[in-house]
Design an enzyme around this catalytic site. Structure first.
Site, PDB file in Angstrom:
ATOM      1  N   ARG A 130      -0.350  -4.175   0.273  1.00 29.63           N
ATOM      2  CA  ARG A 130      -0.343  -2.896   0.019  1.00 29.63           C
ATOM      3  C   ARG A 130      -0.374  -1.902   1.278  1.00 29.63           C
ATOM      4  O   ARG A 130      -1.281  -1.084   1.406  1.00 29.63           O
ATOM      5  CB  ARG A 130      -1.562  -2.605  -0.904  1.00 29.63           C
ATOM      6  CG  ARG A 130      -1.390  -2.969  -2.239  1.00 29.63           C
ATOM      7  CD  ARG A 130      -0.832  -1.943  -3.022  1.00 29.63           C
ATOM      8  NE  ARG A 130      -0.304  -2.376  -4.566  1.00 29.63           N
ATOM      9  CZ  ARG A 130      -1.057  -2.280  -5.475  1.00 29.63           C
ATOM     10  NH1 ARG A 130      -2.194  -1.576  -5.407  1.00 29.63           N
ATOM     11  NH2 ARG A 130      -0.600  -2.967  -6.629  1.00 29.63           N
ATOM     12  N   ARG A 181      -2.209   3.975  -0.260  1.00 32.30           N
ATOM     13  CA  ARG A 181      -3.137   5.452  -0.115  1.00 32.30           C
ATOM     14  C   ARG A 181      -4.110   5.584   0.880  1.00 32.30           C
ATOM     15  O   ARG A 181      -4.505   6.529   1.121  1.00 32.30           O
ATOM     16  CB  ARG A 181      -3.846   5.528  -1.659  1.00 32.30           C
ATOM     17  CG  ARG A 181      -2.740   6.089  -2.866  1.00 32.30           C
ATOM     18  CD  ARG A 181      -3.537   5.813  -4.261  1.00 32.30           C
ATOM     19  NE  ARG A 181      -3.825   4.517  -4.454  1.00 32.30           N
ATOM     20  CZ  ARG A 181      -4.087   4.165  -5.525  1.00 32.30           C
ATOM     21  NH1 ARG A 181      -4.299   5.014  -6.851  1.00 32.30           N
ATOM     22  NH2 ARG A 181      -4.384   2.906  -5.883  1.00 32.30           N
ATOM     23  N   ARG A 195       3.875  11.022  -0.304  1.00 32.84           N
ATOM     24  CA  ARG A 195       3.677  10.623  -1.877  1.00 32.84           C
ATOM     25  C   ARG A 195       3.842  11.862  -2.565  1.00 32.84           C
ATOM     26  O   ARG A 195       4.439  12.212  -3.642  1.00 32.84           O
ATOM     27  CB  ARG A 195       2.297   9.778  -2.250  1.00 32.84           C
ATOM     28  CG  ARG A 195       2.102   9.700  -3.631  1.00 32.84           C
ATOM     29  CD  ARG A 195       2.682   8.754  -4.384  1.00 32.84           C
ATOM     30  NE  ARG A 195       1.675   8.199  -5.403  1.00 32.84           N
ATOM     31  CZ  ARG A 195       1.425   8.933  -6.578  1.00 32.84           C
ATOM     32  NH1 ARG A 195       2.074  10.363  -6.607  1.00 32.84           N
ATOM     33  NH2 ARG A 195       0.764   8.912  -7.507  1.00 32.84           N
ATOM     34  N   ASP A 224       7.441  -1.514  -6.240  1.00 31.82           N
ATOM     35  CA  ASP A 224       6.527  -1.950  -7.180  1.00 31.82           C
ATOM     36  C   ASP A 224       6.975  -3.372  -8.111  1.00 31.82           C
ATOM     37  O   ASP A 224       8.188  -3.188  -8.359  1.00 31.82           O
ATOM     38  CB  ASP A 224       5.884  -1.096  -7.947  1.00 31.82           C
ATOM     39  CG  ASP A 224       4.619  -1.422  -8.680  1.00 31.82           C
ATOM     40  OD1 ASP A 224       3.508  -1.281  -7.945  1.00 31.82           O
ATOM     41  OD2 ASP A 224       4.498  -2.099  -9.597  1.00 31.82           O
ATOM     42  N   TYR A 255       2.129  -7.806 -18.176  1.00 33.29           N
ATOM     43  CA  TYR A 255       2.036  -6.025 -18.124  1.00 33.29           C
ATOM     44  C   TYR A 255       3.104  -5.854 -19.557  1.00 33.29           C
ATOM     45  O   TYR A 255       2.672  -4.899 -20.101  1.00 33.29           O
ATOM     46  CB  TYR A 255       2.747  -5.787 -16.881  1.00 33.29           C
ATOM     47  CG  TYR A 255       1.511  -5.600 -15.692  1.00 33.29           C
ATOM     48  CD1 TYR A 255       0.938  -4.423 -15.809  1.00 33.29           C
ATOM     49  CD2 TYR A 255       1.689  -6.378 -14.827  1.00 33.29           C
ATOM     50  CE1 TYR A 255      -0.143  -4.345 -14.804  1.00 33.29           C
ATOM     51  CE2 TYR A 255       0.854  -6.383 -13.816  1.00 33.29           C
ATOM     52  CZ  TYR A 255      -0.046  -5.286 -13.738  1.00 33.29           C
ATOM     53  OH  TYR A 255      -1.034  -5.411 -12.866  1.00 33.29           O
TER      54      TYR A 255
HETATM   55  O1  CP3 Z   1       2.480  -4.247  -0.406  1.00 38.93           O
HETATM   56  C1  CP3 Z   1       2.983  -3.051  -0.148  1.00 38.93           C
HETATM   57  O2  CP3 Z   1       2.451  -2.155   0.695  1.00 38.93           O
HETATM   58  C2  CP3 Z   1       4.444  -2.924  -0.901  1.00 38.93           C
HETATM   59  C3  CP3 Z   1       4.314  -2.283  -2.128  1.00 38.93           C
HETATM   60  C4  CP3 Z   1       3.782  -2.780  -3.126  1.00 38.93           C
HETATM   61  C5  CP3 Z   1       3.187  -1.841  -4.356  1.00 38.93           C
HETATM   62  N1  CP3 Z   1       2.724  -2.643  -5.380  1.00 38.93           N
HETATM   63  C6  CP3 Z   1       2.720  -0.353  -4.032  1.00 38.93           C
HETATM   64  C7  CP3 Z   1       2.111   0.311  -4.788  1.00 38.93           C
HETATM   65  C8  CP3 Z   1       3.681  -3.958  -3.757  1.00 38.93           C
HETATM   66  C9  CP3 Z   1       4.222  -5.232  -3.282  1.00 38.93           C
HETATM   67  C10 CP3 Z   1       3.138  -4.023  -5.023  1.00 38.93           C
HETATM   68  C11 CP3 Z   1       2.983  -5.025  -5.912  1.00 38.93           C
HETATM   69  C12 CP3 Z   1       2.333  -5.022  -7.099  1.00 38.93           C
HETATM   70  N2  CP3 Z   1       2.306  -4.062  -8.189  1.00 38.93           N
HETATM   71  C13 CP3 Z   1       1.223  -5.876  -7.879  1.00 38.93           C
HETATM   72  C14 CP3 Z   1       1.105  -7.484  -7.250  1.00 38.93           C
HETATM   73  C15 CP3 Z   1       0.102  -7.234  -6.145  1.00 38.93           C
HETATM   74  C16 CP3 Z   1      -1.137  -7.115  -6.588  1.00 38.93           C
HETATM   75  O3  CP3 Z   1      -1.771  -5.924  -6.584  1.00 38.93           O
HETATM   76  O4  CP3 Z   1      -1.683  -8.203  -6.866  1.00 38.93           O
HETATM   77  C17 CP3 Z   1       0.706  -5.388  -8.988  1.00 38.93           C
HETATM   78  C18 CP3 Z   1       0.066  -6.068  -9.790  1.00 38.93           C
HETATM   79  C19 CP3 Z   1       1.351  -4.030  -9.123  1.00 38.93           C
HETATM   80  C20 CP3 Z   1       1.049  -3.057 -10.427  1.00 38.93           C
HETATM   81  C21 CP3 Z   1       0.414  -1.885  -9.859  1.00 38.93           C
HETATM   82  N3  CP3 Z   1       1.039  -1.108  -9.204  1.00 38.93           N
HETATM   83  C22 CP3 Z   1      -0.795  -1.453 -10.529  1.00 38.93           C
HETATM   84  C23 CP3 Z   1      -1.775  -2.039 -11.448  1.00 38.93           C
HETATM   85  C24 CP3 Z   1      -0.978  -0.114  -9.692  1.00 38.93           C
HETATM   86  C25 CP3 Z   1      -1.980   0.933  -9.964  1.00 38.93           C
HETATM   87  C26 CP3 Z   1      -3.063   0.495  -9.124  1.00 38.93           C
HETATM   88  C27 CP3 Z   1      -3.870   1.672  -8.634  1.00 38.93           C
HETATM   89  O5  CP3 Z   1      -4.721   1.686  -7.945  1.00 38.93           O
HETATM   90  O6  CP3 Z   1      -3.561   2.905  -9.380  1.00 38.93           O
HETATM   91  C28 CP3 Z   1       0.319   0.142  -8.964  1.00 38.93           C
HETATM   92  C29 CP3 Z   1       0.581   1.413  -8.161  1.00 38.93           C
HETATM   93  C30 CP3 Z   1       0.815   1.046  -6.565  1.00 38.93           C
HETATM   94  N4  CP3 Z   1       1.590   0.165  -6.168  1.00 38.93           N
HETATM   95  C31 CP3 Z   1       0.489   1.811  -5.515  1.00 38.93           C
HETATM   96  C32 CP3 Z   1       1.257   1.307  -4.526  1.00 38.93           C
HETATM   97  C33 CP3 Z   1       1.128   2.093  -3.084  1.00 38.93           C
HETATM   98  C34 CP3 Z   1      -0.287   3.299  -5.836  1.00 38.93           C
HETATM   99  C35 CP3 Z   1       0.597   4.281  -6.135  1.00 38.93           C
HETATM  100  C36 CP3 Z   1       0.111   5.718  -5.796  1.00 38.93           C
HETATM  101  O7  CP3 Z   1      -0.851   6.100  -6.406  1.00 38.93           O
HETATM  102  O8  CP3 Z   1       0.301   6.311  -4.669  1.00 38.93           O
END
Ligand code: CP3
Length: 348
Positions: free
Chosen positions: A26, A30, A39, A76, A152
């Site tokens: 990540r 954010r 964003r 994502d 999911y």
């Molecule tokens: O790592 C990176 O920087 C690359 C981008 C990336 C994101 N998500 C960006 C993201 C990667 C590799 C992921 C993978 C991902 N997404 C996983 C596996 C990794 C882990 O966390 O175990 C999972 C389970 C997801 C599903 C997901 N995406 C969730 C549950 C959420 C919401 C979380 C939250 O805190 O709101 C996301 C959103 C997400 N994915 C954000 C980012 C930067 C936040 C989006 C935003 O509001 O700007």
């Protein structure tokens, strides 16, 4: 220097490196003000994922801001799921919402295996744009693994107890097998397309596999991941694969049987204990909350991990899970610099 000789790729292959390379899960997220600005401009999170110009720009932020050794594609794990025919929305404060829910074998029959070039062109275009600009470091591609994606899809979003996912897995073998089979095909084609488009290594996120017992994991989840990995290794033998999940100590011996190059560790696993169970390169494993302490404490925790990592076949430093949104970017930069400084000293 050819990208293939970059320390991240060398560490993945188990070759000697002058320092321990680092990237952060990540890392384009954010906690970065520049990320938050872009964003806002993009609209929704999914809009940003589908905008190659902005997604490429976001991907490169942590290279410039904190100096990590690799970029990870901004996207994502749920992006390809949408193209299977399930609506995916990210709701502020709630996380992802997926609908309609998949509840029968017929529902699974209606799901498609996306053709990446046709259905996910924005992902491949983002990779091409990044590769034009990022010439001195590797680009990491990624996908979710079938179990994490199935959870999911069956839960309709994030879950605490995985009631829908596990009860389907146990009670409805036909539904489970057909869904996991479709997911395995989807992930294989998706990662293969990312590699053809230019990513240098890939990470498979089976983030939630740790909620399964060893027996259930081996029976209901592992075979599908193994199928993906074997097919990728056949098609792209030179592309390293990282496999990662949280709370998965009890699955280490099983995952060591995967034909992957690197096993990602969360912070609850002690590295020496992990090394007793696996003979692959490792990635990890600083607690993301460590970045909320002072520099001295961060340094001592980093030193311990780096010293223990010397005994691994190869070591890529990372946090044990994603960097948290309230993290101070200065601490993330301090982490990267400290990993480089101390590991150079230890490896010289
Ligand atoms: O790592 C990176 O920087 C690359 C981008 C990336 C994101 N998500 C960006 C993201 C990667 C590799 C992921 C993978 C991902 N997404 C996983 C596996 C990794 C882990 O966390 O175990 C999972 C389970 C997801 C599903 C997901 N995406 C969730 C549950 C959420 C919401 C979380 C939250 O805190 O709101 C996301 C959103 C997400 N994915 C954000 C980012 C930067 C936040 C989006 C935003 O509001 O700007």
């Amino acid at each position: 220097m050819s990208i293939k000789e970059h320390p991240i790729l060398k560490a993945a292959r188990g070759e000697k490196t002058p320092y321990t390379p680092i990237w952060i899960m990540r890392q384009a997220g954010r906690y970065s003000e520049r990320y938050r600005k872009i964003r806002k401009k993009a609209g929704s999170f999914m809009d940003l994922c589908k905008n190659p110009k902005l997604a490429a720009e976001v991907t490169l932020i942590p290279i410039e801001e904190i100096g990590v050794d690799a970029a990870i594609l901004f996207s994502d794990i749920l992006v390809p799921v949408e193209k299977m025919g399930i609506g995916v929305k990210f709701v502020e404060g709630k996380g992802p919402i997926l609908e309609p829910k998949v509840e029968s074998v017929d529902d699974v029959k209606k799901l498609k295996v996306p053709e990446p070039e046709r259905d996910l062109p924005y992902v491949l275009e983002t990779i091409e744009l990044i590769k034009e600009r990022l010439t001195d470091r590797p680009l990491i591609g990624f996908s979710g693994a079938p179990f994490t994606l199935a959870s999911y899809i069956l839960e309709g979003g994030s879950s605490k107890n995985y009631i829908a996912a596990k009860s389907t897995m146990w009670n409805e073998p036909k539904l489970w097998e057909s869904l996991m089979d479709k997911l395995a095909q989807t992930v294989t084609e998706y990662l293969s397309a990312q590699i053809r488009a230019g990513v240098d290594l890939v990470q498979i996120f089976d983030s939630w596999m740790g909620v399964l017992s060893k027996e259930d994991y081996e029976k209901y989840a592992f075979p599908y991941t193994q199928r993906i990995v074997n097919e990728l290794k056949k098609r792209h033998p030179e592309t390293p694969i990282i496999h990662f999940g949280v709370n998965a100590q009890h699955l280490l011996e099983v995952n060591n049987r995967l034909n992957v190059d690197v096993i990602g560790l969360d912070w609850k696993i002690e590295i020496p204990e992990a090394l007793a169970k696996i003979d692959k390169s490792i990635q990890g494993n600083l607690d993301p909350v460590a970045l909320f302490t002072d520099e001295k404490l961060i340094e001592s925790k980093v030193r311990k991990i780096l010293e223990e990592g010397l005994k691994a076949k190869g070591h890529i430093f990372n946090l044990g899970h994603g960097i948290l949104p309230p993290t101070d970017p200065k601490k993330a930069k301090y982490l990267v610099d400290t990993v480089h400084r101390i590991s150079r000293e230890l490896r010289s």
